[in-house]
Write a protein that holds these residues in place. Sequence first.
Motif, PDB file in Angstrom:
ATOM      1  N   VAL A 173       0.843  -1.204   0.000  1.00 14.40           N
ATOM      2  CA  VAL A 173       0.000   0.000   0.000  1.00 14.40           C
ATOM      3  C   VAL A 173       0.875   1.250   0.000  1.00 14.40           C
ATOM      4  N   SER A 174       1.907   1.257   0.856  1.00 14.44           N
ATOM      5  CA  SER A 174       2.768   2.442   0.957  1.00 14.44           C
ATOM      6  C   SER A 174       3.516   2.684  -0.351  1.00 14.44           C
ATOM      7  N   TYR A 175       3.889   1.592  -1.036  1.00 16.97           N
ATOM      8  CA  TYR A 175       4.611   1.767  -2.304  1.00 16.97           C
ATOM      9  C   TYR A 175       3.731   2.522  -3.321  1.00 16.97           C
ATOM     10  N   VAL A 176       2.496   2.068  -3.478  1.00  9.72           N
ATOM     11  CA  VAL A 176       1.600   2.711  -4.445  1.00  9.72           C
ATOM     12  C   VAL A 176       1.306   4.146  -4.012  1.00  9.72           C
ATOM     13  N   SER A 177       1.084   4.330  -2.719  1.00  4.30           N
ATOM     14  CA  SER A 177       0.795   5.666  -2.189  1.00  4.30           C
ATOM     15  C   SER A 177       1.973   6.616  -2.405  1.00  4.30           C
ATOM     16  N   ASP A 178       3.187   6.132  -2.159  1.00  2.00           N
ATOM     17  CA  ASP A 178       4.371   6.982  -2.361  1.00  2.00           C
ATOM     18  C   ASP A 178       4.543   7.333  -3.839  1.00  2.00           C
ATOM     19  N   LEU A 179       4.180   6.398  -4.708  1.00  2.00           N
ATOM     20  CA  LEU A 179       4.370   6.604  -6.147  1.00  2.00           C
ATOM     21  C   LEU A 179       3.376   7.606  -6.735  1.00  2.00           C
ATOM     22  N   VAL A 180       2.090   7.475  -6.349  1.00  4.72           N
ATOM     23  CA  VAL A 180       1.056   8.294  -7.013  1.00  4.72           C
ATOM     24  C   VAL A 180       0.135   9.055  -6.056  1.00  4.72           C
ATOM     25  N   GLY A 181       0.280   8.810  -4.751  1.00  2.00           N
ATOM     26  CA  GLY A 181      -0.553   9.535  -3.790  1.00  2.00           C
ATOM     27  C   GLY A 181      -1.572   8.624  -3.118  1.00  2.00           C
ATOM     28  N   PRO A 182      -1.877   8.902  -1.840  1.00  2.00           N
ATOM     29  CA  PRO A 182      -2.770   8.033  -1.063  1.00  2.00           C
ATOM     30  C   PRO A 182      -4.199   8.023  -1.573  1.00  2.00           C
ATOM     31  N   GLU A 183      -4.561   9.010  -2.396  1.00  2.00           N
ATOM     32  CA  GLU A 183      -5.932   9.027  -2.923  1.00  2.00           C
ATOM     33  C   GLU A 183      -6.143   7.994  -4.039  1.00  2.00           C
ATOM     34  N   HIS A 184      -5.072   7.250  -4.358  1.00  2.00           N
ATOM     35  CA  HIS A 184      -5.171   6.259  -5.437  1.00  2.00           C
ATOM     36  C   HIS A 184      -4.987   4.823  -4.947  1.00  2.00           C
ATOM     37  N   VAL A 185      -5.124   4.584  -3.641  1.00  2.00           N
ATOM     38  CA  VAL A 185      -5.038   3.212  -3.122  1.00  2.00           C
ATOM     39  C   VAL A 185      -6.335   2.826  -2.431  1.00  2.00           C
ATOM     40  N   GLY A 186      -6.673   1.545  -2.513  1.00  2.00           N
ATOM     41  CA  GLY A 186      -7.874   1.021  -1.881  1.00  2.00           C
ATOM     42  C   GLY A 186      -7.735  -0.474  -1.634  1.00  2.00           C
ATOM     43  N   ILE A 187      -8.876  -1.122  -1.431  1.00  2.00           N
ATOM     44  CA  ILE A 187      -8.902  -2.542  -1.072  1.00  2.00           C
ATOM     45  C   ILE A 187      -9.661  -3.329  -2.130  1.00  2.00           C
ATOM     46  N   GLY A 188      -9.036  -4.414  -2.595  1.00  2.00           N
ATOM     47  CA  GLY A 188      -9.722  -5.376  -3.459  1.00  2.00           C
ATOM     48  C   GLY A 188      -9.157  -6.743  -3.119  1.00  2.00           C
ATOM     49  N   PHE A 189      -9.552  -7.253  -1.951  1.00  2.00           N
ATOM     50  CA  PHE A 189      -8.844  -8.380  -1.341  1.00  2.00           C
ATOM     51  C   PHE A 189      -8.906  -9.676  -2.153  1.00  2.00           C
ATOM     52  N   ASP A 190      -9.867  -9.784  -3.083  1.00  2.00           N
ATOM     53  CA  ASP A 190      -9.937 -11.014  -3.884  1.00  2.00           C
ATOM     54  C   ASP A 190     -10.210 -12.209  -2.965  1.00  2.00           C
ATOM     55  N   TYR A 191     -10.870 -11.919  -1.858  1.00  2.00           N
ATOM     56  CA  TYR A 191     -11.011 -12.903  -0.769  1.00  2.00           C
ATOM     57  C   TYR A 191     -12.217 -13.808  -0.990  1.00  2.00           C
ATOM     58  N   SER A 192     -12.041 -15.068  -0.624  1.00  2.00           N
ATOM     59  CA  SER A 192     -13.152 -16.014  -0.622  1.00  2.00           C
ATOM     60  C   SER A 192     -13.185 -16.739   0.705  1.00  2.00           C
ATOM     61  N   LEU A 202      -9.664   2.965   3.009  1.00  2.00           N
ATOM     62  CA  LEU A 202     -10.713   2.029   3.420  1.00  2.00           C
ATOM     63  C   LEU A 202     -11.924   2.058   2.487  1.00  2.00           C
ATOM     64  N   GLY A 203     -12.190   3.200   1.843  1.00  2.00           N
ATOM     65  CA  GLY A 203     -13.395   3.188   1.010  1.00  2.00           C
ATOM     66  C   GLY A 203     -13.669   4.445   0.200  1.00  2.00           C
ATOM     67  N   GLU A 204     -13.247   5.602   0.729  1.00  2.00           N
ATOM     68  CA  GLU A 204     -13.635   6.840   0.056  1.00  2.00           C
ATOM     69  C   GLU A 204     -13.010   6.959  -1.342  1.00  2.00           C
ATOM     70  N   ASN A 205     -11.836   6.369  -1.548  1.00  2.00           N
ATOM     71  CA  ASN A 205     -11.194   6.485  -2.868  1.00  2.00           C
ATOM     72  C   ASN A 205     -11.985   5.720  -3.934  1.00  2.00           C
ATOM     73  N   PHE A 206     -12.337   4.471  -3.628  1.00  2.00           N
ATOM     74  CA  PHE A 206     -13.149   3.724  -4.599  1.00  2.00           C
ATOM     75  C   PHE A 206     -14.543   4.340  -4.755  1.00  2.00           C
ATOM     76  N   LYS A 207     -15.062   4.891  -3.670  1.00  2.00           N
ATOM     77  CA  LYS A 207     -16.372   5.552  -3.760  1.00  2.00           C
ATOM     78  C   LYS A 207     -16.312   6.728  -4.741  1.00  2.00           C
ATOM     79  N   ARG A 208     -15.197   7.459  -4.708  1.00  2.00           N
ATOM     80  CA  ARG A 208     -15.025   8.599  -5.624  1.00  2.00           C
ATOM     81  C   ARG A 208     -15.070   8.126  -7.082  1.00  2.00           C
ATOM     82  N   VAL A 209     -14.393   7.004  -7.362  1.00  2.00           N
ATOM     83  CA  VAL A 209     -14.395   6.454  -8.723  1.00  2.00           C
ATOM     84  C   VAL A 209     -15.805   6.019  -9.112  1.00  2.00           C
ATOM     85  N   ALA A 210     -16.472   5.325  -8.201  1.00  2.00           N
ATOM     86  CA  ALA A 210     -17.821   4.836  -8.499  1.00  2.00           C
ATOM     87  C   ALA A 210     -18.781   5.992  -8.747  1.00  2.00           C
TER      88      ALA A 210
END
Length: 330
Positions: free
Chosen positions: A240-259, A317-325
Amino acid sequence: MAKTIDLDRLYTDALVWDAHAGVFPSPEVDLNLLDDWRRAGADYVSINVGFDVMDWQDTLATLAAYRRWVVDRPGDFVLVNRVEDIEDARGEGRFALSFDIEGMNALNGDLNMVSLYHALGVRQMLFAYNLNNAAAGGCHDDDGGLTEFGRAVVREMNRVGMIVDCTHAGYRTTLDIMHESNRPVVFSHSNPAAIWQHQRNIGDEQIRACAATGGVIGLNGMGIFLGDNVIDTDTMQRHVSYVSDLVGPEHVGIGFDYSPAIDVDIGVILRSRPDYWPAGQQYDTRGIKHAGPALLPELIAKLAAAGFGESELRGFLGENFKRVAASAWQ
Ligand SMILES: [Zn+2]
């Protein structure tokens, strides 16, 4: 001195958005498995009703079964139409979800299928599932880029209001998609290759291009995409920190691919189709581990310790993906 963040309070009132569940789609799946997200305090998940490994008819059958299950339980679940439905659902103590499809074999070569799926609750589509198809190139294939049909699908998704998702597509295809789309584009469940080299993970150029659209990269919780089958929160924090450092924290979120319903080793399924899950990509790992939403409180504590502030944590946690949606689903 830095202000101390009350993480318990923050996690309780933050919107928690999981951009992709990794349940193997089938009409037989018991969606009571969604309780795993509810217990973990999540508010919304996008659950897949199909992927390119399936025939398109099986995707429709799965969608029909899931849809009926959800609309039969109006006291507990909301099938999302617009972003506002998610906030309304939270206020009413209901869990919100919509559907996604991983790969365009589900369209059967017919552009008309996009608006049909939209009408049935699909709010996010991926272009390929690891291998090439009629629309796009896959990340485990010799990617020739987005086809003319694929370009038309991007425009139709923009038009009807679906999130354009680059996960599982090949490098060239992802850049083509982001060039074609007139709305923010996501990688709903993709990790940075700079932290763990894997064909399913994405390079810095893809991450920068995604951010330039206003999009978000969702953290995948599968142990083989995080590292050598590891799912600890220190490893997740580094991604998460790598992506945030590269492009900013407003561009990271969660997509756990969890089952949650892993009563068989997920590796058994992966090894059953070595075309879609090729050798040399850790898919033959025994006992593949999988991080889910239950780890989120521990993860945000690690992110706070790494320097994330309160609004950045809410974004993750959610506001970034909400912005895209909010932009895509208009
Ligand atoms: Zn996937």
